[in-house]
Design an enzyme around this catalytic site. Structure first.
Site, PDB file in Angstrom:
ATOM      1  N   ARG A  23       6.334  14.478   2.071  1.00 48.86           N
ATOM      2  CA  ARG A  23       7.107  15.736   2.860  1.00 48.86           C
ATOM      3  C   ARG A  23       8.685  15.126   3.338  1.00 48.86           C
ATOM      4  NH1 ARG A  23       4.457  19.729   6.135  1.00 48.86           N
ATOM      5  NH2 ARG A  23       2.147  19.459   5.791  1.00 48.86           N
ATOM      6  N   ARG A  27      12.341  19.424   7.016  1.00 49.17           N
ATOM      7  CA  ARG A  27      12.036  18.994   8.433  1.00 49.17           C
ATOM      8  C   ARG A  27      13.175  18.095   9.063  1.00 49.17           C
ATOM      9  NH1 ARG A  27       7.418  19.102   6.035  1.00 49.17           N
ATOM     10  NH2 ARG A  27       5.854  20.745   6.993  1.00 49.17           N
ATOM     11  N   ARG A  36      17.930  25.686   5.674  1.00 45.51           N
ATOM     12  CA  ARG A  36      16.926  26.549   6.031  1.00 45.51           C
ATOM     13  C   ARG A  36      17.274  27.599   6.816  1.00 45.51           C
ATOM     14  NH1 ARG A  36      13.411  29.334   7.198  1.00 45.51           N
ATOM     15  NH2 ARG A  36      11.246  28.811   8.301  1.00 45.51           N
ATOM     16  N   ASP A  73       5.261  24.829  -1.129  1.00 46.11           N
ATOM     17  CA  ASP A  73       4.057  24.611  -0.267  1.00 46.11           C
ATOM     18  C   ASP A  73       2.932  24.926  -0.803  1.00 46.11           C
ATOM     19  OD1 ASP A  73       3.948  24.233   2.938  1.00 46.11           O
ATOM     20  OD2 ASP A  73       2.370  25.891   2.381  1.00 46.11           O
ATOM     21  N   TYR A 149      -7.493  26.959   4.613  1.00 46.75           N
ATOM     22  CA  TYR A 149      -6.575  27.901   5.230  1.00 46.75           C
ATOM     23  C   TYR A 149      -6.670  29.396   4.971  1.00 46.75           C
ATOM     24  CZ  TYR A 149      -3.717  24.047   6.316  1.00 46.75           C
ATOM     25  OH  TYR A 149      -3.018  22.765   6.789  1.00 46.75           O
TER      26      TYR A 149
END
Ligand code: CP3
Length: 355
Positions: A23, A27, A36, A73, A149
């Protein structure tokens, strides 16, 4: 020569320890946060090849890393199959739950390739921009984790609702896994063909898979995907990350016939070293606790050396046991990399003296 790819293929240690961070794209970097802002929706961002490629390259512009991981993702697959998937700010993913064969009948491959097209496009742009000794990593979620999920309808600490449905309706679960094996194999093959040098399967919730389901939910689906990808792309090594699998990690990696396994920060590196020689030849990756990296200080240096010492002489890729956290201090990343490089220098010097 691509160092990380070669290590995975040969299963031999390299004088330069390949290093990247799970990752790493997104972020924690201010330049990512700026990019973003352009997108109200995270999936829209993933679907723009140029910006996805830019986010992929951002960490490599700042740090001396050996690999880039494509910005995307694991939930793009359910979305491409027709399930409603959204990422709500501060809440994480929300999906319209798929809990029965009737729901499953709504999903299909009609627009699959076209909805996922941005990832191969971003890979090909990124491969062109990346220097030739750096690896480009493509990825997908492993079927068990993605199914959790899809059935639950979002994130969860224990995925109890999803696991109850799986236990009640094993036929529905088999059908869902069959669909996900096909979808994941197709997606990974497209990524390898577009320029991914290495592929990674994230089984982030492997630790929640009960013993009675391990063969059906982890081993068989991942093994099938790996077989399918190898048929089409025999040169592309595959890493498997069964997070939370504990002492089963090496057995699982061997059973699915992966080239390497990623370790989380709960398994002791010395235990892994001890059992390593008894299993299939596998490259190893990871382990450093992301919170130790976030905390910094003497504990960080100690931990980096503990992993490097434990895996000395084995085919080892430096990484953390899980992903970057948004509050990771940037200088702790630089610091970690410099610890790895100075350990490496020292160890190569000793090798010359003794050899
Ligand atoms: O590694 C990378 O840098 C590449 C990009 C990447 C993302 N997600 C981008 C992302 C990768 C490899 C993933 C994998 C992923 N996604 C996993 C497996 C790895 C793991 O950490 O266990 C899982 C379980 C997901 C599902 C997911 N995606 C969740 C639960 C969330 C919300 C919570 C969170 O961690 O932010 C996401 C959103 C997501 N995926 C973001 C990014 C950059 C943040 C979204 C935003 O910027 O709004």
């Amino acid at each position: 020569m691509i160092i990380l790819e070669t290590l995975l293929k040969t299963k031999k240690p390299s004088p330069r320890i390949p290093l990247w961070f799970m990752r790493q794209a997104g972020r924690f970097l201010p330049e990512y946060r700026e990019l973003r802002q352009k997108y109200p929706s995270f999936l829209e961002f993933c679907r723009n090849p140029k910006d996805a490629s830019e986010a992929t390259l951002q960490p490599l512009k700042r740090f001396d890393l050996d690999a880039a991981i494509i910005f995307s993702d694991i939930l793009v697959i359910p979305s491409a199959l027709g399930q409603k998937v959204e990422f709500l700010a501060g809440e994480g993913p929300k999906l319209a739950p798929i809990t029965s064969d009737q729901d499953l009948a709504l999903l299909n491959f009609d627009h699959f390739e076209e909805r996922l097209q941005a990832t191969p496009e971003a890979l090909s742009l990124t491969r062109q921009a990346l220097s030739k000794e750096k690896a480009l990593i493509g990825f997908a979620g492993a079927p068990w984790t993605v199914a959790c999920y899809m059935i639950q309808g979002g994130g969860s600490k224990n995925f109890d609702e999803a696991r109850l449905i799986i236990a009640k309706d094993p036929i529905f679960f088999d059908n869902l896994m069959t669909l996900l094996v096909e979808a994941t194999a197709r997606y990974l093959i497209a990524q390898a063909k577009a320029g991914a040098d290495v592929l990674k399967l994230f089984d982030s919730w492997a630790g929640l898979c009960p013993a009675w389901l391990t063969e059906k939910a982890l081993v068989q689906p991942v093994q099938k995907i790996i077989e399918r990808v190898r048929e089409d792309c025999p040169e592309t090594p595959i890493l498997y990350f069964p997070r939370g699998a504990g002492e089963k990690v090496l057995t699982l990696g061997g059973a699915v016939k992966a080239d390497g396994v990623a370790l989380d920060h709960f398994i002791d590196p010395l235990f892994v070293r001890e059992v390593y020689s008894k299993g299939a030849p596998l490259a190893l990756q990871g382990g450093l606790d992301p919170l130790v990296m976030a905390a910094g200080g003497p504990q960080l240096e100690k931990e980096v050396y503990r992993y490097l010492d434990a895996f000395k002489g084995l085919p080892y890729i430096f990484n953390m046991g899980h992903g970057m956290i948004p509050s990771m201090p940037i200088d702790h990343v630089t610091q970690t990399i410099s610890y790895v490089r100075s350990w490496e220098k020292e160890s190569n010097r000793n090798l010359k003296i003794t050899g």
